[in-house]
Design an enzyme around this catalytic site. Structure first.
Site, mmCIF file in Angstrom:
data_model
loop_
_atom_site.group_PDB
_atom_site.id
_atom_site.type_symbol
_atom_site.label_atom_id
_atom_site.label_comp_id
_atom_site.label_asym_id
_atom_site.label_seq_id
_atom_site.Cartn_x
_atom_site.Cartn_y
_atom_site.Cartn_z
ATOM 1 N N PHE A 144 0.849 -1.191 0.000
ATOM 2 C CA PHE A 144 0.000 0.000 0.000
ATOM 3 C C PHE A 144 0.881 1.235 0.000
ATOM 4 O O PHE A 144 1.726 1.408 0.888
ATOM 5 C CB PHE A 144 -0.934 0.035 1.219
ATOM 6 C CG PHE A 144 -1.830 1.248 1.211
ATOM 7 C CD1 PHE A 144 -2.940 1.299 0.382
ATOM 8 C CD2 PHE A 144 -1.546 2.349 2.004
ATOM 9 C CE1 PHE A 144 -3.752 2.431 0.337
ATOM 10 C CE2 PHE A 144 -2.361 3.486 1.966
ATOM 11 C CZ PHE A 144 -3.457 3.518 1.134
ATOM 12 N N ASP A 187 9.280 3.023 1.808
ATOM 13 C CA ASP A 187 8.075 3.715 2.273
ATOM 14 C C ASP A 187 7.958 3.485 3.780
ATOM 15 O O ASP A 187 7.548 2.413 4.228
ATOM 16 C CB ASP A 187 6.856 3.168 1.519
ATOM 17 C CG ASP A 187 5.547 3.828 1.960
ATOM 18 O OD1 ASP A 187 5.525 4.456 3.042
ATOM 19 O OD2 ASP A 187 4.550 3.701 1.228
ATOM 20 N N LYS A 201 2.743 9.738 8.433
ATOM 21 C CA LYS A 201 1.829 9.518 9.559
ATOM 22 C C LYS A 201 2.274 10.089 10.915
ATOM 23 O O LYS A 201 1.691 11.033 11.415
ATOM 24 C CB LYS A 201 1.508 8.032 9.690
ATOM 25 C CG LYS A 201 0.645 7.526 8.524
ATOM 26 C CD LYS A 201 0.146 6.133 8.758
ATOM 27 C CE LYS A 201 -0.974 5.759 7.813
ATOM 28 N NZ LYS A 201 -0.575 5.201 6.535
HETATM 29 C C1 LIG Z 1 -0.901 5.447 5.143
HETATM 30 C C2 LIG Z 1 0.113 5.020 4.158
HETATM 31 C C3 LIG Z 1 0.272 5.696 2.937
HETATM 32 C C4 LIG Z 1 -0.646 6.792 2.502
HETATM 33 O O1 LIG Z 1 -0.623 7.897 3.343
HETATM 34 P P1 LIG Z 1 -1.811 8.966 3.254
HETATM 35 O O2 LIG Z 1 -1.391 10.024 4.233
HETATM 36 O O3 LIG Z 1 -3.069 8.263 3.636
HETATM 37 O O4 LIG Z 1 -1.867 9.473 1.874
HETATM 38 C C5 LIG Z 1 1.279 5.274 2.099
HETATM 39 N N1 LIG Z 1 2.091 4.262 2.426
HETATM 40 C C6 LIG Z 1 1.980 3.599 3.595
HETATM 41 C C7 LIG Z 1 2.923 2.496 3.910
HETATM 42 C C8 LIG Z 1 0.976 3.940 4.481
HETATM 43 O O5 LIG Z 1 0.827 3.265 5.619
#
Ligand SMILES: *Cc1c(COP(=O)(O)O)cnc(C)c1O
Length: 412
Positions: free
Chosen positions: A156, A240, A269
């Protein structure tokens, strides 16, 4: 926070009209159908606890999905953000501010990017990955433009068109195709990576722990091999760390458990404790790819968000919350393993990002039962429970978790 302050925070809103579930119908009518109607409406928080509109208290072991690193209403964050909004909240990128520069320096330090590192600020995780995707397109090879990007199945990376192109979940992608091209999803194995990589690969995107997939760890040695192979083929290794970063796994960043140095890291986050922010941090030669005018964001790096980021990072350092995440994570895993329940399978993750594999597909029923017992946990899919409590959790919260989670399990 006192109830008087709660009234004040909710401002002119007449909250009484929405008690006893009366908010649900208007939610269903006015909020876009992308969101299911939530189970509760929350009105206040303090530390690791939140309260709903009907006055019920909850232990928050999700922290807004790994966002509220300092919990709710932390004095260090409240005072910094309050002071900043009382003077400069926003200035545009025609101007710099001390907080912007300070946060960039701090990010270079904690990622290990150091003096060769650069930071690009945005407002969310998706935007950070979007920027990393654009960065990858600028990574030219011996044959000119590199046309391929690798990412992992079941990963994701966000919901914008670019970050969705990187996301390895077909049901999320398909309604929005065609997506930006060239991305190939591979299995999360060293073998699949060895088979897929070549000199036309611009970048490999990897989550060190797949949070949205249910907190799935990568196979041992994957990141080290990914580093060797991307290096060998001139591809960028983009990690990421949007969910795993900022101390959550018991190191500042999860890739640091593997002793590798990536080319880029995306963060969001936990970075500003709930104020929207995202950042792309580049290392070494990846810092020289973007040139003036090639990317930008009106809000990106504004003094409000970067002040929040500085306050969060300073408090994490002051209170050694990275160490706390490592220690409490171990204790929490131990508590989970001690439950003698046939429902509980593998316990996954690192530090305070924990996945509980369930032996049958009852994760939503279990998270609903927990909510009824005053415990917020999350079911990213039917066979996994995710825990991502604030990094400030201590003995009292763990004891409370044990009791409430036990009651939830027993109620099934
Ligand atoms: C939450 C998340 C995203 C997306 O972040 P948003 O602030 O919702 O756009 C991307 N990569 C990872 C691994 C995430 O946990």
């Amino acid at each position: 926070m006192s109830e008087a302050l709660e009234e004040n925070v909710n401002g002119q809103i007449d909250t009484a009209q929405w008690r006893d579930g009366a908010w649900k119908a208007p939610f269903g009518e006015s909020i876009m159908r992308t969101l299911a109607t939530p189970k509760r409406m929350l009105v206040r928080g303090e530390g690791c606890r939140v309260w709903d509109i009907d006055g019920r208290e909850y232990l928050d072991f999700l922290a807004g999905i790994a966002v509220n690193a300092l919990g709710h209403g932390h004095p260090a964050l409240v005072s910094a953000v309050s002071a900043q909004i009382g003077t400069l909240a926003h200035v545009s990128n025609y101007f710099s501010t001390p907080s912007q520069l300070e946060l960039a320096q701090r990010l270079r330090t904690i990622t290990g990017a150091g003096e060769g590192g650069r930071v690009l600020f945005g407002n969310s995780g998706a935007e950070a990955n979007e920027a990393a995707f654009k960065l990858a397109r600028l990574n030219r090879g011996p044959h000119g433009r590199r046309t391929r990007v690798l990412a992992l199945h079941n990963s994701f990376h966000g919901r914008t068109m670019g970050s969705l192109a990187l996301t390895g979940k077909p049901p999320m992608r398909e309604p929005f195709e065609p997506l930006p091209g060239g991305v190939q999803h591979i299995d999360s194995t060293i073998h699949a990576l060895e088979a897929a990589i070549d000199d036309r690969v611009a970048a490999l995107f990897v989550e060190p722990i797949k949070g949205e997939a249910g907190v799935l760890d990568l196979p041992a040695g994957f990141l080290q091999r990914a580093r060797e192979l991307t290096e060998q083929h001139g591809a960028l290794l983009v990690v990421d760390e949007i969910q795993t970063g900022i101390g959550r796994t018991g190191k500042w960043f999860a890739f640091q458990h593997d002793g590798i140095v990536p080319d880029a890291v995306t963060v969001a986050k936990g970075l500003a404790g709930g104020v929207p922010i995202g950042a792309l941090v580049t290392f070494g030669r990846a810092s020289d790819l973007f040139t003036q005018g090639q990317h930008g964001s009106t809000f990106g790096g504004n003094p409000l968000a970067t002040t929040a980021g500085n306050a969060v990072l300073a408090e994490i350092e002051r209170a050694d919350l990275v160490g706390n995440a490592a220690r409490r994570g171990k204790e929490l895993k131990q508590i989970i393993r001690e439950f003698d329940s046939p429902l509980i399978g593998a316990v996954r993750g690192h530090g305070l990002l924990i996945g509980i594999g369930l032996t049958d597909g009852e994760a939503h029923r279990l998270s609903d039962a927990a909510l009824d017992q005053g415990l917020i946990i999350n079911a990213p899919n039917e066979s996994s429970i995710r825990l991502a409590p604030p990094l400030i959790v201590g003995d009292a919260e763990l004891a409370d978790f044990r009791e409430r989670f036990g009651r939830a399990l027993a109620s099934l």
